[in-house]
Motif scaffolding. Structure first.
Motif, PDB file in Angstrom:
ATOM      1  N   THR A 155      25.596 -20.409 -73.368  1.00  0.00           N
ATOM      2  CA  THR A 155      26.138 -20.028 -72.059  1.00  0.00           C
ATOM      3  C   THR A 155      27.404 -20.803 -71.691  1.00  0.00           C
ATOM      4  OG1 THR A 155      24.616 -21.608 -71.029  1.00  0.00           O
ATOM      5  CG2 THR A 155      23.893 -19.302 -71.177  1.00  0.00           C
ATOM      6  N   THR A 159      25.639 -18.582 -66.446  1.00  0.00           N
ATOM      7  CA  THR A 159      24.215 -18.886 -66.430  1.00  0.00           C
ATOM      8  C   THR A 159      23.447 -17.600 -66.702  1.00  0.00           C
ATOM      9  OG1 THR A 159      23.969 -18.484 -64.049  1.00  0.00           O
ATOM     10  CG2 THR A 159      24.503 -20.727 -64.739  1.00  0.00           C
ATOM     11  N   SER A 161      19.083 -16.043 -66.934  1.00  0.00           N
ATOM     12  CA  SER A 161      17.668 -16.314 -66.673  1.00  0.00           C
ATOM     13  C   SER A 161      16.817 -15.667 -67.754  1.00  0.00           C
ATOM     14  CB  SER A 161      17.251 -15.768 -65.306  1.00  0.00           C
ATOM     15  OG  SER A 161      17.906 -16.462 -64.268  1.00  0.00           O
ATOM     16  N   PRO A 166      15.951 -19.485 -64.404  1.00  0.00           N
ATOM     17  CA  PRO A 166      17.280 -19.860 -64.906  1.00  0.00           C
ATOM     18  C   PRO A 166      17.158 -20.789 -66.110  1.00  0.00           C
ATOM     19  CG  PRO A 166      17.239 -19.979 -62.519  1.00  0.00           C
ATOM     20  CD  PRO A 166      15.821 -19.744 -62.961  1.00  0.00           C
ATOM     21  N   HIS A 170      21.958 -25.429 -72.615  1.00  0.00           N
ATOM     22  CA  HIS A 170      23.160 -24.666 -72.980  1.00  0.00           C
ATOM     23  C   HIS A 170      22.827 -23.547 -73.966  1.00  0.00           C
ATOM     24  CE1 HIS A 170      27.347 -23.764 -73.703  1.00  0.00           C
ATOM     25  NE2 HIS A 170      27.197 -23.970 -75.001  1.00  0.00           N
ATOM     26  N   ALA A 215      29.693 -19.420 -64.035  1.00  0.00           N
ATOM     27  CA  ALA A 215      29.501 -20.844 -63.760  1.00  0.00           C
ATOM     28  C   ALA A 215      30.538 -21.644 -64.562  1.00  0.00           C
ATOM     29  CB  ALA A 215      28.085 -21.278 -64.122  1.00  0.00           C
TER      30      ALA A 215
END
Length: 262
Positions: A155, A159, A161, A166, A170, A215
């Motif tokens: 990621t 982010t 899930s 979540p 990484h 993010a």
């Protein structure tokens, strides 16, 4: 009869793992097997469009990431970006790792590559940026006796899930088995906006995740201006660019195709 029932049950179970097929599907090849038409290289520290030291090559129907014009690897992380952004689609390709890795490449980059999904627009990638903001479907190969799944999720700048929770780390390993260097592996991804992504390896569903959001704070270039890569932190990532990775270990790709979904 018991054996027959068991065989039928096993067949049904295996069929559920396979990527569903539909009549009239039209898959579009996005690598023509002859050259890099439709693709743009971006290599760390080099401007967009420069195929530094001929890193990416099309030869004999195969798209190759090679380092035979390098003396050593000095942070030249590379991606080859497909020209068209996509939102809802299936992507399929075959890849194989080819050794040896480059001197100077990080230890984690050995037998490591991937395909970036929902990547940031090419013109927004900074000169010294190592990876695009994207979801990475990570490809790994293992040495004999090594447990190293492939089709994982990483990621950079987003982010996701998994199972409604979540993902804190990484990268998250898939449920695939380990494949050796030199073996062709079939990979397929299903991408439906920010809602869901699924990975198949050799026809087996190995990873599923959802709720893809921006993010970019890990990138100094965008921490103060996330709008430069598509919106404010936390915004859903609904579409983006596909790119193939080079991280210091030679890798080959072939039969790269897309099926757009409604």
């Amino acid at each position: 009869m018991g054996h027959l029932k068991h065989a039928l049950s096993l067949a049904v179970g295996l069929a559920a793992l396979a990527v569903p097929a539909a009549a009239g599907e039209v898959w579009k090849p996005i690598f023509n097997g002859r050259d890099l038409t439709g693709w743009t290289p971006k290599i760390t520290h080099r401007p967009l469009g420069e195929n530094w030291r001929n890193t990416f090559r099309a030869e004999d129907g195969v798209l190759r990431v090679v380092y035979d014009q390098y003396d050593t690897f000095k942070d030249e992380f590379a991606i080859l970006i497909y020209r068209q952004p996509l939102a809802n689609y299936r992507l399929r390709l075959e890849y194989r790792m080819m050794g040896p890795g480059m001197p100077g490449a990080p230890v984690w980059a050995v037998r490591n590559s991937g395909v970036m999904l929902h990547g940031q627009a090419p013109e927004t990638i900074a000169l010294h940026q190592r990876f695009p903001v994207a979801v990475e479907a990570q490809f790994l190969a293992g040495a004999p006796g090594e447990n190293r799944p492939t089709g994982n999720v990483c990621t950079p700048g987003v982010t996701v899930s998994i199972g409604g929770t979540p993902m804190a780390e990484h990268c998250r390993n898939s449920s695939s088995r380990t494949f050796p260097e030199g073996e062709w592996v079939r990979f397929e991804a299903e991408v439906r906006g920010s809602r869901v992504m699924r990975h198949w390896v050799n026809g087996e569903l190995v990873m599923e995740y959802a709720d893809i959001r921006l993010a970019p704070a890990e990138f100094p270039e965008f921490a103060a201006d996330p709008a430069a890569v598509g919106g404010q932190a936390g915004a859903p990532v609904e579409s983006g660019y596909i790119s193939l990775q080079g991280e210091g270990h030679p890798v080959e790709f072939r039969r790269v195709e897309v099926l757009e979904l409604r």
